[in-house]
Enzyme design. Structure first.
Site, PDB file in Angstrom:
ATOM      1  N   LYS A  75     -34.348 -29.290 -15.499  1.00  0.00           N
ATOM      2  CA  LYS A  75     -35.956 -29.898 -15.212  1.00  0.00           C
ATOM      3  C   LYS A  75     -35.739 -31.258 -15.154  1.00  0.00           C
ATOM      4  O   LYS A  75     -35.134 -31.512 -16.124  1.00  0.00           O
ATOM      5  CB  LYS A  75     -37.081 -29.255 -16.160  1.00  0.00           C
TER       6      LYS A  75
HETATM    7  N1  GLU Z   1     -41.471 -26.499 -10.481  1.00  0.00           N
HETATM    8  C1  GLU Z   1     -41.284 -25.064 -10.309  1.00  0.00           C
HETATM    9  C2  GLU Z   1     -41.100 -24.099 -11.315  1.00  0.00           C
HETATM   10  O1  GLU Z   1     -41.644 -24.720 -12.751  1.00  0.00           O
HETATM   11  C3  GLU Z   1     -40.403 -24.827  -9.087  1.00  0.00           C
HETATM   12  C4  GLU Z   1     -39.194 -24.990  -9.117  1.00  0.00           C
HETATM   13  C5  GLU Z   1     -37.743 -24.757  -8.692  1.00  0.00           C
HETATM   14  O2  GLU Z   1     -38.068 -24.029  -7.008  1.00  0.00           O
HETATM   15  O3  GLU Z   1     -37.087 -25.220  -8.625  1.00  0.00           O
HETATM   16  O4  GLU Z   1     -40.518 -22.834 -11.096  1.00  0.00           O
END
Ligand code: GLU
Length: 435
Positions: free
Chosen positions: A125
């Site tokens: 993240k």
């Molecule tokens: N931000 C989204 C999540 O929390 C998507 C993450 C992604 O597709 O890598 O799942």
């Protein structure tokens, strides 16, 4: 159960709800669920220690020339929690509330999320502490490019693949892809997902998280013997996840009686026309002023007498304070971490069926995986193919988690953690410890 699982020497949190240091700390919330599942899995102490720690945490300062000619320095973070199953995967958020603890928790959640739906990614993240709503497009672009340069050492289609998250979108992904590609001296589409369709994005990606929520809500309704038609739904959050969940659930025959965003909420027992509300928000940016219902607060929305509640905004909205008042029969966690760990027990006692975040909102990363596969293959699928494959994966994952929850007589959250931790642990065992 090994005793050092119960009393790890470096314990931050004990799996006892009365001993939480801070109900609002998302890393503690994640860890307490992890601890419970690890205990039930009888996870060996060595792996337990490995999986409690992020692999890498990078903090970068991002100087940006603002439109007024002054230099502002923003802090950017990228955390790779675990990459044993594949490239690190996870979104980047731009928000004033970003902290290292929060990003680490979200990176861990991505690890478990990818494992629940069994896509071959690890978890990551990113976050930049800023208020994007107060920044111009030029400032946002310069910030995005500088942050991308700062975390360049981590990025790559085989190592770390960002995606959109809170307050980031296709446009931000396009800047990341361009910055990375310029430094690599060739175009690398697979370095981010959630890109514009014209430059390697996947059809259906934008709607994928909301669509995934719709699929699992339908599964939960079937499991509880409730019909989809006329089911009443309240959705908190009207961004990409909330608005699409509401729209698709309405198309399936549910009655969306309440929606809310950061400007407040609307309640209409006769049902809200979601397409109309989406058009309003497109024009006015927020729901404020949308007159087709009674104005209520977001707190009121959470405790409405509805069948399904979809918290699809930020963390920690369902807490020990409001959990006793929640009346929904099903909670579908469209957001990451909307329920504090201490509130879990209260929801359990009330018999509320919770579809946990790492399952409920996994549709986004699932179609991110499809996008990455399409980019690497250079061959693009139809929207129907994307949506069908998404449905198959979400339904299968829901059923796998439900099965495990019945087998072990645990709630869906614990079962989802058990499934994902066991998948990550298996790979660690097979790979062994590199020395
Ligand atoms: N931000 C989204 C999540 O929390 C998507 C993450 C992604 O597709 O890598 O799942």
């Amino acid at each position: 159960m090994p005793t050092d699982l119960r009393l790890p020497t470096n314990a931050i949190v004990q799996p006892d709800k009365d001993r939480f240091l801070n109900e609002d700390n998302p890393f503690e919330a994640m860890m307490s669920r992890f601890d419970r599942a690890a205990e039930l899995l009888d996870l060996e102490p060595g792996l337990y220690k490995v999986l409690r720690k992020p692999e890498k945490q990078l903090i970068v300062s991002c100087p940006v020339m603002m439109d007024n000619g002054e230099i502002e320095v923003f802090t950017g973070i990228r955390v790779l929690y675990n990459t044993s199953r594949g490239p690190a995967k996870g979104g980047i958020r731009f928000d004033t509330q970003v902290t290292l603890d929060e990003v680490t928790a979200l990176a861990a959640w991505m690890t478990w999320k990818c494992a629940v739906v069994n896509v071959p990614f690890g978890g990551a993240k990113g976050g930049v502490i800023c208020d994007p709503l107060k920044m111009s497009a030029g400032e946002l672009e310069r910030l995005t490019r500088r942050y991308t340069s700062g975390i360049m050492q981590l990025l790559g289609p085989d190592s770390d693949v960002p995606a959109p998250d809170v307050n980031t979108n296709e446009r931000v992904m396009a800047w990341i892809m361009d910055t990375y590609s310029m430094q690599m001296r060739h175009t690398v589409t697979a370095v981010v997902t959630g890109k514009p369709i014209e430059m390697g994005g996947s059809l259906g990606r934008r709607e994928a998280t909301g669509r995934g929520c719709m699929f699992v809500v339908k599964e939960a309704l079937a499991h509880l013997g409730m019909s989809v038609k006329g089911t009443t739904v309240a959705v908190q959050g009207f961004g990409n996840v909330g608005s699409v969940s509401a729209q698709l659930l309405a198309r399936e025959g549910c009655k969306i009686v309440a929606i809310g965003d950061r400007s407040g909420a609307i309640y209409n027992p006769a049902g809200i026309d979601i397409d109309d509300a989406i058009a309003y928000v497109k024009k006015h940016k927020v729901l404020e002023g949308y007159g087709k219902g009674e104005k209520i607060s977001n707190d009121d929305l959470l405790t409405l007498d509805v069948d399904v509640l979809v918290p699809a905004a930020l963390e920690n909205v369902i807490t020990t304070k409001n959990a006793p008042k929640i009346r929904a029969k099903i909670i579908c966690e469209g957001a990451n971490g909307p329920t504090t760990a201490a509130a879990d027990a209260i929801l359990d006692e009330k018999g509320i069926f919770v579809i946990p975040d790492i399952l409920a909102n996994a549709g986004g990363v699932t179609v991110s995986y499809f996008e990455w596969v399409q980019d690497r293959g250079g061959y693009f699928w139809s929207e129907d193919t994307v949506n069908e494959r998404l449905r198959d994966l979400m339904v299968k994952s829901f059923r796998d988690v439900l099965e495990l929850s019945k087998q072990h007589k645990v709630n869906m959250r614990t079962a989802a953690y058990m499934l994902s931790i066991s998948r990550v642990a298996t790979v660690h065992r097979l790979r062994g410890i590199y020395a």
